[in-house]
Design an enzyme around this catalytic site. Structure first.
Site, PDB file in Angstrom:
ATOM      1  N   ASN A   1      32.043 -49.654 -21.596  1.00 16.27           N
ATOM      2  CA  ASN A   1      30.605 -49.427 -21.455  1.00 16.27           C
ATOM      3  C   ASN A   1      30.040 -48.988 -22.806  1.00 16.27           C
ATOM      4  O   ASN A   1      30.785 -48.838 -23.779  1.00 16.27           O
ATOM      5  CB  ASN A   1      30.323 -48.401 -20.350  1.00 16.27           C
ATOM      6  CG  ASN A   1      30.952 -47.058 -20.647  1.00 16.27           C
ATOM      7  OD1 ASN A   1      30.608 -46.407 -21.624  1.00 16.27           O
ATOM      8  ND2 ASN A   1      31.905 -46.653 -19.817  1.00 16.27           N
TER       9      ASN A   1
ATOM     10  N   ASP B   1      33.821 -46.587 -13.397  1.00 22.10           N
ATOM     11  CA  ASP B   1      34.018 -46.313 -11.971  1.00 22.10           C
ATOM     12  C   ASP B   1      35.161 -47.148 -11.390  1.00 22.10           C
ATOM     13  O   ASP B   1      35.784 -46.753 -10.422  1.00 22.10           O
ATOM     14  CB  ASP B   1      32.718 -46.604 -11.201  1.00 22.10           C
ATOM     15  CG  ASP B   1      31.658 -45.554 -11.501  1.00 22.10           C
ATOM     16  OD1 ASP B   1      32.026 -44.366 -11.580  1.00 22.10           O
ATOM     17  OD2 ASP B   1      30.478 -45.910 -11.672  1.00 22.10           O
TER      18      ASP B   1
ATOM     19  N   LYS C   1      48.896 -61.872 -21.844  1.00 22.51           N
ATOM     20  CA  LYS C   1      47.540 -62.403 -22.036  1.00 22.51           C
ATOM     21  C   LYS C   1      47.262 -63.531 -21.042  1.00 22.51           C
ATOM     22  O   LYS C   1      48.067 -64.450 -20.902  1.00 22.51           O
ATOM     23  CB  LYS C   1      47.418 -62.909 -23.479  1.00 22.51           C
ATOM     24  CG  LYS C   1      46.023 -63.322 -23.822  1.00 22.51           C
ATOM     25  CD  LYS C   1      45.909 -63.828 -25.246  1.00 22.51           C
ATOM     26  CE  LYS C   1      44.537 -64.448 -25.440  1.00 22.51           C
ATOM     27  NZ  LYS C   1      44.489 -65.291 -26.634  1.00 22.51           N
TER      28      LYS C   1
ATOM     29  N   PRO D   1      39.741 -42.645 -10.322  1.00 22.54           N
ATOM     30  CA  PRO D   1      39.540 -41.274  -9.852  1.00 22.54           C
ATOM     31  C   PRO D   1      38.240 -40.722 -10.435  1.00 22.54           C
ATOM     32  O   PRO D   1      37.874 -41.058 -11.562  1.00 22.54           O
ATOM     33  CB  PRO D   1      40.736 -40.515 -10.433  1.00 22.54           C
ATOM     34  CG  PRO D   1      41.215 -41.345 -11.574  1.00 22.54           C
ATOM     35  CD  PRO D   1      40.884 -42.777 -11.224  1.00 22.54           C
ATOM     36  N   ASP D   2      37.538 -39.900  -9.675  1.00 26.59           N
ATOM     37  CA  ASP D   2      36.352 -39.225 -10.199  1.00 26.59           C
ATOM     38  C   ASP D   2      36.831 -37.890 -10.785  1.00 26.59           C
ATOM     39  O   ASP D   2      37.202 -36.968 -10.056  1.00 26.59           O
ATOM     40  CB  ASP D   2      35.322 -39.004  -9.088  1.00 26.59           C
ATOM     41  CG  ASP D   2      34.002 -38.493  -9.659  1.00 26.59           C
ATOM     42  OD1 ASP D   2      34.035 -37.617 -10.543  1.00 26.59           O
ATOM     43  OD2 ASP D   2      32.942 -38.983  -9.228  1.00 26.59           O
ATOM     44  N   ILE D   3      36.846 -37.826 -12.105  1.00 22.23           N
ATOM     45  CA  ILE D   3      37.449 -36.665 -12.795  1.00 22.23           C
ATOM     46  C   ILE D   3      36.618 -35.408 -12.532  1.00 22.23           C
ATOM     47  O   ILE D   3      37.153 -34.343 -12.205  1.00 22.23           O
ATOM     48  CB  ILE D   3      37.564 -36.960 -14.310  1.00 22.23           C
ATOM     49  CG1 ILE D   3      38.399 -38.230 -14.493  1.00 22.23           C
ATOM     50  CG2 ILE D   3      38.180 -35.782 -15.048  1.00 22.23           C
ATOM     51  CD1 ILE D   3      38.331 -38.825 -15.874  1.00 22.23           C
TER      52      ILE D   3
ATOM     53  N   PHE E   1      27.245 -34.587 -15.876  1.00 27.18           N
ATOM     54  CA  PHE E   1      26.051 -35.272 -16.383  1.00 27.18           C
ATOM     55  C   PHE E   1      25.600 -36.313 -15.370  1.00 27.18           C
ATOM     56  O   PHE E   1      26.419 -36.849 -14.627  1.00 27.18           O
ATOM     57  CB  PHE E   1      26.355 -35.956 -17.727  1.00 27.18           C
ATOM     58  CG  PHE E   1      26.346 -34.981 -18.863  1.00 27.18           C
ATOM     59  CD1 PHE E   1      27.402 -34.089 -19.029  1.00 27.18           C
ATOM     60  CD2 PHE E   1      25.278 -34.919 -19.736  1.00 27.18           C
ATOM     61  CE1 PHE E   1      27.378 -33.159 -20.045  1.00 27.18           C
ATOM     62  CE2 PHE E   1      25.250 -33.991 -20.759  1.00 27.18           C
ATOM     63  CZ  PHE E   1      26.303 -33.108 -20.912  1.00 27.18           C
TER      64      PHE E   1
ATOM     65  N   LYS F   1      23.805 -35.589  -6.652  1.00 32.89           N
ATOM     66  CA  LYS F   1      25.099 -35.782  -7.338  1.00 32.89           C
ATOM     67  C   LYS F   1      25.814 -34.444  -7.522  1.00 32.89           C
ATOM     68  O   LYS F   1      27.020 -34.340  -7.360  1.00 32.89           O
ATOM     69  CB  LYS F   1      24.842 -36.451  -8.693  1.00 32.89           C
ATOM     70  CG  LYS F   1      26.048 -37.102  -9.316  1.00 32.89           C
ATOM     71  CD  LYS F   1      25.666 -37.987 -10.507  1.00 32.89           C
ATOM     72  CE  LYS F   1      25.222 -39.368 -10.079  1.00 32.89           C
ATOM     73  NZ  LYS F   1      24.913 -40.252 -11.202  1.00 32.89           N
TER      74      LYS F   1
ATOM     75  N   LYS G   1      29.465 -33.968  -5.860  1.00 31.38           N
ATOM     76  CA  LYS G   1      30.659 -33.790  -6.694  1.00 31.38           C
ATOM     77  C   LYS G   1      31.174 -32.356  -6.642  1.00 31.38           C
ATOM     78  O   LYS G   1      32.336 -32.105  -6.903  1.00 31.38           O
ATOM     79  CB  LYS G   1      30.362 -34.204  -8.134  1.00 31.38           C
ATOM     80  CG  LYS G   1      29.907 -35.663  -8.231  1.00 31.38           C
ATOM     81  CD  LYS G   1      30.351 -36.316  -9.511  1.00 31.38           C
ATOM     82  CE  LYS G   1      29.838 -37.748  -9.590  1.00 31.38           C
ATOM     83  NZ  LYS G   1      30.567 -38.549 -10.574  1.00 31.38           N
TER      84      LYS G   1
HETATM   85  N1  CTP Z   1      32.506 -38.880 -13.875  1.00 33.38           N
HETATM   86  C1  CTP Z   1      33.868 -38.608 -13.885  1.00 33.38           C
HETATM   87  N2  CTP Z   1      34.751 -39.531 -13.418  1.00 33.38           N
HETATM   88  C2  CTP Z   1      34.316 -40.712 -12.929  1.00 33.38           C
HETATM   89  C3  CTP Z   1      32.930 -41.014 -12.921  1.00 33.38           C
HETATM   90  C4  CTP Z   1      32.057 -40.068 -13.401  1.00 33.38           C
HETATM   91  O1  CTP Z   1      34.262 -37.518 -14.336  1.00 33.38           O
HETATM   92  N3  CTP Z   1      35.208 -41.606 -12.487  1.00 33.38           N
HETATM   93  C5  CTP Z   1      31.566 -37.843 -14.327  1.00 33.38           C
HETATM   94  C6  CTP Z   1      30.822 -38.171 -15.603  1.00 33.38           C
HETATM   95  O2  CTP Z   1      31.527 -37.683 -16.735  1.00 33.38           O
HETATM   96  C7  CTP Z   1      29.508 -37.427 -15.393  1.00 33.38           C
HETATM   97  C8  CTP Z   1      29.299 -37.484 -13.907  1.00 33.38           C
HETATM   98  O3  CTP Z   1      30.576 -37.747 -13.346  1.00 33.38           O
HETATM   99  O4  CTP Z   1      29.624 -36.061 -15.723  1.00 33.38           O
HETATM  100  C9  CTP Z   1      28.306 -38.475 -13.410  1.00 33.38           C
HETATM  101  O5  CTP Z   1      28.716 -39.746 -13.619  1.00 33.38           O
HETATM  102  P1  CTP Z   1      27.929 -40.970 -12.967  1.00 33.38           P
HETATM  103  O6  CTP Z   1      28.566 -42.209 -13.470  1.00 33.38           O
HETATM  104  O7  CTP Z   1      26.463 -40.790 -13.209  1.00 33.38           O
HETATM  105  O8  CTP Z   1      28.215 -40.713 -11.440  1.00 33.38           O
HETATM  106  P2  CTP Z   1      28.686 -41.664 -10.341  1.00 33.38           P
HETATM  107  O9  CTP Z   1      29.441 -40.847  -9.379  1.00 33.38           O
HETATM  108  O10 CTP Z   1      29.413 -42.837 -10.926  1.00 33.38           O
HETATM  109  O11 CTP Z   1      27.329 -42.092  -9.683  1.00 33.38           O
HETATM  110  P3  CTP Z   1      26.461 -43.434  -9.829  1.00 33.38           P
HETATM  111  O12 CTP Z   1      26.490 -43.987  -8.484  1.00 33.38           O
HETATM  112  O13 CTP Z   1      25.099 -42.939 -10.243  1.00 33.38           O
HETATM  113  O14 CTP Z   1      27.106 -44.297 -10.871  1.00 33.38           O
END
Ligand code: CTP
Length: 397
Positions: free
Chosen positions: A208, A276, A286, A303-305, A323, A337, A341
């Site tokens: 990204n 995500d 390759k 994983p959502d860290i 953020f 959010k 979270k």
């Molecule tokens: N984050 C994280 N791990 C992930 C995705 C997001 O730690 N796999 C953290 C980012 O570092 C940020 C926050 O989550 O602090 C918000 O990320 P964002 O992408 O806006 O949230 P999402 O849960 O992906 O929501 P959205 O549906 O808006 O994309």
């Protein structure tokens, strides 16, 4: 707040020097003693008499002025201050500082000082963006020099862009932070930053547009307040700050592992733009153009860290900051959010293209906590970082 503090103010030779006179006034209003030093070039823009009158102090101008040497040698002058401020810091002064030159009073003081140095760069946008200036800036930041600004806007030369000296009140705020006596001393703060790269095969990946600028600035600001910083970064465009523990990762899964290894921490700031999804079964070799047509990729959720750390049963940092970059209903989405979270604060911003925030040097954020939302005015990403670091220091105190 600045009562009893002595500030050595080096005024460089640029059109912004006129703002330094106001800066003297603002610093003195808050109780600081200001000792002005003028470079030869700055005397084209401000007179020694006006600087001296506003500071109610003798102005220092020449390295070989024997009176000054008899009264106070240049080494002494550079060390009797609590903080050295360079405003405006011209491209030339920054180059001298980065190169360690000592061929006039200002550069000699900057090389001789044992105190913190805060610079407020100001120059034409092309000069600011020139690789030489950016190289010098990186060198200076690596040496621990603090910066404030530059701002983006119309410039005296008729061009538009970053290069305008920060406003006097923003410099005063940076001075106050620089003089804080390590409010985060003894605290460990974890910061994630940058994008992640999710492999498709050994040579291709999904990424990204995150540059890592905001996370890097936050790590630098936390470190400047005395924190021990673990900086877990994906492949960012900007170099990591000096003086922090850098842990480099590529993927979201590696980032989570690195975060878990770096814990425990007093606070965690999750500024990374984590992908995500990852490719469910990245190819070991390759992928070739073949007869099967275009490959189709299957995704698995990463994983959502932030959520993982926020919801830790044991060993959770006492302050977890996430953020939320949104394009519509910013506050409503960010508030939801925060709850989803489980973090303590969300720093929300509007990244709609018309704001120019994505990829730009400024940011306009709202801090959302359980107490509600606090919208900060638009400011440079460095200033946002400093304000976040100060808020964290207050929350942990
Ligand atoms: N984050 C994280 N791990 C992930 C995705 C997001 O730690 N796999 C953290 C980012 O570092 C940020 C926050 O989550 O602090 C918000 O990320 P964002 O992408 O806006 O949230 P999402 O849960 O992906 O929501 P959205 O549906 O808006 O994309």
């Amino acid at each position: 707040m600045l009562a009893g503090k002595r500030i050595l103010l080096i005024i460089g030779g640029g059109i912004a020097a006129f703002k330094s006179l106001d800066l003297i006034r603002r610093l003195r209003e808050r109780g600081a003693e200001v000792v002005p030093v003028l470079t030869k070039a700055s005397e084209e823009f401000v007179t020694p008499l006006s600087a001296s009158a506003l500071a109610a102090q003798k102005v220092y101008r020449d390295l070989f002025d024997l009176t000054d040497e008899a009264e106070m040698g240049h080494i002494e002058l550079s060390r009797a201050a609590d903080l050295v401020v360079v405003a405006p810091a011209t491209a030339d002064l920054m180059a001298k500082m980065a190169g360690g030159h000592a061929n006039d009073l200002a550069s000699t003081l900057l090389l001789a000082t044992d105190k913190r140095v805060l610079i407020a760069p100001a120059m034409n946008v092309r000069m600011w963006e020139h690789p030489a200036t950016q190289r010098n800036l990186a060198t200076l930041q690596g040496d621990g020099i603090l910066t404030v600004g530059p701002d983006e806007g119309d410039m005296a030369c008729g061009e538009y862009g970053p290069g305008r000296m920060a406003e006097p009140l923003a410099i005063v705020a940076a001075v106050e932070v620089a003089l804080m006596d390590g409010p985060l001393n003894g605290k460990h703060v974890l910061v994630t930053s940058g994008p992640t790269h999710e492999p498709i095969d050994p040579v291709r990946y999904i990424a990204n547009r995150s540059s890592g600028a905001q996370g890097t600035a936050i790590a630098r600001a936390l470190s400047a307040l005395g924190a021990k910083v673990s900086f877990v970064t994906g492949p960012a465009d900007v170099p990591p700050p000096a003086g922090v523990d850098v842990i480099r990762v590529q993927t979201a899964q590696q980032m989570l592992e690195a975060v878990q290894t770096a814990l425990p921490a007093d606070a965690g700031v999750f500024a990374a733009a984590v992908a995500d999804w990852r490719v469910a079964s990245a190819s070991e070799s390759k992928i070739k153009k073949g007869e099967d047509g275009t490959p189709s990729l299957e995704f698995a959720e990463n994983p959502d860290i932030l959520a993982t750390v926020s919801q830790m049963k044991a060993g959770r940092p006492s302050l977890v900051v996430g953020f939320a970059a949104e394009t519509d209903d910013v506050i409503a989405h960010a508030t939801a959010k925060r709850e989803r979270k489980g973090c303590d604060w969300i720093i929300a911003n509007d990244v709609s293209p018309e704001t120019g925030i994505m990829g730009g040097s400024e940011n306009a954020v709202t801090l959302i906590s359980e107490d509600g939302s606090d919208a900060w005015p638009r400011m440079s990403k460095d200033d946002v970082a400093r304000k976040i670091a100060v808020a964290i220091a207050e929350a942990l105190s």
